[in-house]
Design an enzyme around this catalytic site. Structure first.
Site, PDB file in Angstrom:
ATOM      1  N   ASN A  55       0.860  -1.043   0.233  1.00 18.77           N
ATOM      2  CA  ASN A  55       0.302   0.239   0.258  1.00 18.77           C
ATOM      3  C   ASN A  55       0.994   0.973  -0.486  1.00 18.77           C
ATOM      4  O   ASN A  55       0.317   2.139  -0.536  1.00 18.77           O
ATOM      5  CB  ASN A  55      -0.896   0.450   1.487  1.00 18.77           C
ATOM      6  CG  ASN A  55      -0.079  -0.322   2.482  1.00 18.77           C
ATOM      7  OD1 ASN A  55       0.734  -0.997   2.547  1.00 18.77           O
ATOM      8  ND2 ASN A  55      -0.269   0.465   3.513  1.00 18.77           N
TER       9      ASN A  55
ATOM     10  N   GLN B  39      -5.057  -3.374  -2.214  1.00 17.35           N
ATOM     11  CA  GLN B  39      -4.341  -2.479  -3.110  1.00 17.35           C
ATOM     12  C   GLN B  39      -3.783  -3.170  -5.025  1.00 17.35           C
ATOM     13  O   GLN B  39      -3.743  -2.420  -5.485  1.00 17.35           O
ATOM     14  CB  GLN B  39      -3.325  -2.166  -2.385  1.00 17.35           C
ATOM     15  CG  GLN B  39      -2.944  -1.499  -1.346  1.00 17.35           C
ATOM     16  CD  GLN B  39      -3.944  -0.035  -1.628  1.00 17.35           C
ATOM     17  OE1 GLN B  39      -4.745   0.561  -2.668  1.00 17.35           O
ATOM     18  NE2 GLN B  39      -4.351   0.566  -0.254  1.00 17.35           N
TER      19      GLN B  39
ATOM     20  N   SER C  98     -11.416  -5.039  -0.674  1.00 17.92           N
ATOM     21  CA  SER C  98     -11.609  -3.821   0.250  1.00 17.92           C
ATOM     22  C   SER C  98     -12.427  -2.867  -0.455  1.00 17.92           C
ATOM     23  O   SER C  98     -11.835  -2.761  -1.805  1.00 17.92           O
ATOM     24  CB  SER C  98     -11.090  -2.837   0.698  1.00 17.92           C
ATOM     25  OG  SER C  98     -11.606  -2.575   1.883  1.00 17.92           O
TER      26      SER C  98
ATOM     27  N   HIS D  41     -13.957  -0.007  -1.156  1.00 14.06           N
ATOM     28  CA  HIS D  41     -13.157   1.762  -1.071  1.00 14.06           C
ATOM     29  C   HIS D  41     -11.919   1.496  -1.711  1.00 14.06           C
ATOM     30  O   HIS D  41     -11.540   2.884  -2.260  1.00 14.06           O
ATOM     31  CB  HIS D  41     -13.624   2.245   0.152  1.00 14.06           C
ATOM     32  CG  HIS D  41     -12.309   2.063   1.262  1.00 14.06           C
ATOM     33  ND1 HIS D  41     -11.645   2.777   1.227  1.00 14.06           N
ATOM     34  CD2 HIS D  41     -11.439   0.806   1.565  1.00 14.06           C
ATOM     35  CE1 HIS D  41     -10.445   2.487   2.234  1.00 14.06           C
ATOM     36  NE2 HIS D  41     -10.611   1.590   2.562  1.00 14.06           N
TER      37      HIS D  41
ATOM     38  N   CYS E 274      -3.974   4.298   7.262  1.00 16.07           N
ATOM     39  CA  CYS E 274      -4.610   3.520   8.786  1.00 16.07           C
ATOM     40  C   CYS E 274      -4.184   3.836  10.012  1.00 16.07           C
ATOM     41  O   CYS E 274      -4.234   3.388  11.446  1.00 16.07           O
ATOM     42  CB  CYS E 274      -4.429   1.723   8.604  1.00 16.07           C
ATOM     43  SG  CYS E 274      -5.419   1.413   6.933  1.00 16.07           S
TER      44      CYS E 274
END
Length: 386
Positions: free
Chosen positions: A156, A184, A204, A206, A326
């Site tokens: 990421n 990613q 994921s 989003h 994060c």
């Protein structure tokens, strides 16, 4: 008149796609629990099952092997379990081996006790040390222990693409299971769970233009699933209890379908990434010797701080990030930089530029122009002279 802002932080959270937003607004007006048998419930269930097919198609998986979660972190924590269900039985996993540059939700070890989690080193470009992995797996196998290996498909922070298929081949030789966090990578490079040879893939919504709050586990091979993290109801075939978030899951599915078209932009993205690298000036391009995502680049200018660079670019109307979102709230040297043995003088200055489907060539051109001005103004004279 203020110039329109440019968003170059897709790896933290991509913009919600316009088509997804419009569809979710329509779905919000609908009623029904997907576990109900009446017409409204069946309609909700149908939206979830369509999303299951769409998400599976993004990674070449089987729709029946998709488990929806609240996001990538929950998906990772669920998979990283010492207990794996197989049919009516289960197998036990003794050790968890994770790459040193993994996402924090993987480094934390999921549901494994801390003394049963070990890290495998990466090199200066962030690539997993395959020899070290094989040596450790060989030692565990000789002592009669089963391992679960977790290596992300793409990092990421740097965009480094890991040799996950090679990791899986090594694991198979030693009876180990394999998980890959593909959060990613999906939608940025082709992903095929069968070609990778992994047992678990996590995603994921989003990161690909879907809503926050939706993720998935895609199962490969013949395994049933990890023991559920959330128990109680029979949702997700007893793999994840709790009333399903129909709107978020349906938005995830549509985003996954649209993300497949993003792969057509890969060549353009790679060109733009090369343009940023060419304009880096005194900054170092991190992971320059490794294959990387076409829309992610990490830069570090010795003697500067990442926070200063993020603020300077923000004032110019450009959004980037320093390390992983994060762990935002304070800017510190990331564990990824430490794992790669990046000198502290560079690691403190590491920033990430990531872009996607709403990015234009003019956006990249403007970034390189602004970056040049920022470097000229802020970079130490000795760095510029070098």
């Amino acid at each position: 008149m203020a110039r329109e802002r440019i968003y170059l932080d897709y790896n933290a959270g991509a913009p919600l796609r316009a088509d997804v937003r419009a569809a979710m607004i329509e779905w919000l007006a609908m009623t029904g629990n997907a576990s109900s048998v009446h017409a409204e419930g069946r309609a909700a269930r149908a939206r979830i099952e369509k999303a299951r097919r769409q998400v599976a198609a993004l990674v070449g998986g089987d729709p029946d092997r998709v488990i929806f979660t609240s996001g990538g972190t929950e998906a990772n924590v669920t998979v990283l379990s010492p207990a794996i269900r197989v049919g009516a039985g289960a197998i036990s996993v003794d050790m968890l081996l994770v790459g040193a540059s993994e996402h924090p939700s993987v480094l934390a070890g999921g549901r494994f006790p801390a003394d049963r989690v070990e890290t495998i080193p990466v090199d200066g470009d962030g690539l997993i040390d395959l020899a070290a992995l094989e040596a450790r797996l060989d030692g565990l196998a000789r002592s009669g222990k089963r391992a679960l290996v977790s290596v992300m498909l793409a990092n990421n922070e740097t965009g480094t693409i890991q040799p996950v298929a090679a990791v899986a081949a090594i694991a198979r030789r030693h009876g180990a299971l394999v998980h890959s966090d593909a959060v990613q990578a999906s939608g940025r490079i082709p992903v095929d769970i069968a070609a990778l040879g992994v047992d678990f893939l996590t995603l994921s919504a989003h990161k690909i233009g879907g809503p926050q709050g939706a993720g998935a586990i895609v199962l490969g091979g013949d395994l049933a699933s990890p023991a559920p993290l959330l128990v109680g109801g029979g949702q997700e075939k007893y793999s994840r209890a709790g009333t399903q978030n129909v709107v978020a899951i349906a938005g995830f599915g549509l985003a996954a379908e649209l993300a497949r078209t993003d792969l057509e932009r890969m060549a353009h993205w790679a060109d733009w990434r090369a343009a940023i690298a060419a304009a880096a000036g005194p900054a170092r391009v991190l992971s320059a010797g490794a294959p990387c995502l076409p829309q992610t680049i990490a830069l570090a200018a010795e003697g500067l701080s990442a926070e200063t660079l993020v603020i300077a670019l923000d004032l110019e109307g450009i959004a980037i990030s320093a390390g992983s979102a994060c762990s935002s709230g304070k800017v510190a040297v990331s564990h990824v930089m430490k794992a790669m043995n990046v000198p502290e003088s560079h690691a403190k200055a590491a920033i990430r530029v990531s872009f996607g489907w709403e990015t234009s060539e003019n956006d990249i051109r403007r970034f390189t122009e602004v970056w040049g001005r920022v470097m000229e103004r802020l970079a130490p004279a000795k760095t510029i002279a070098a």
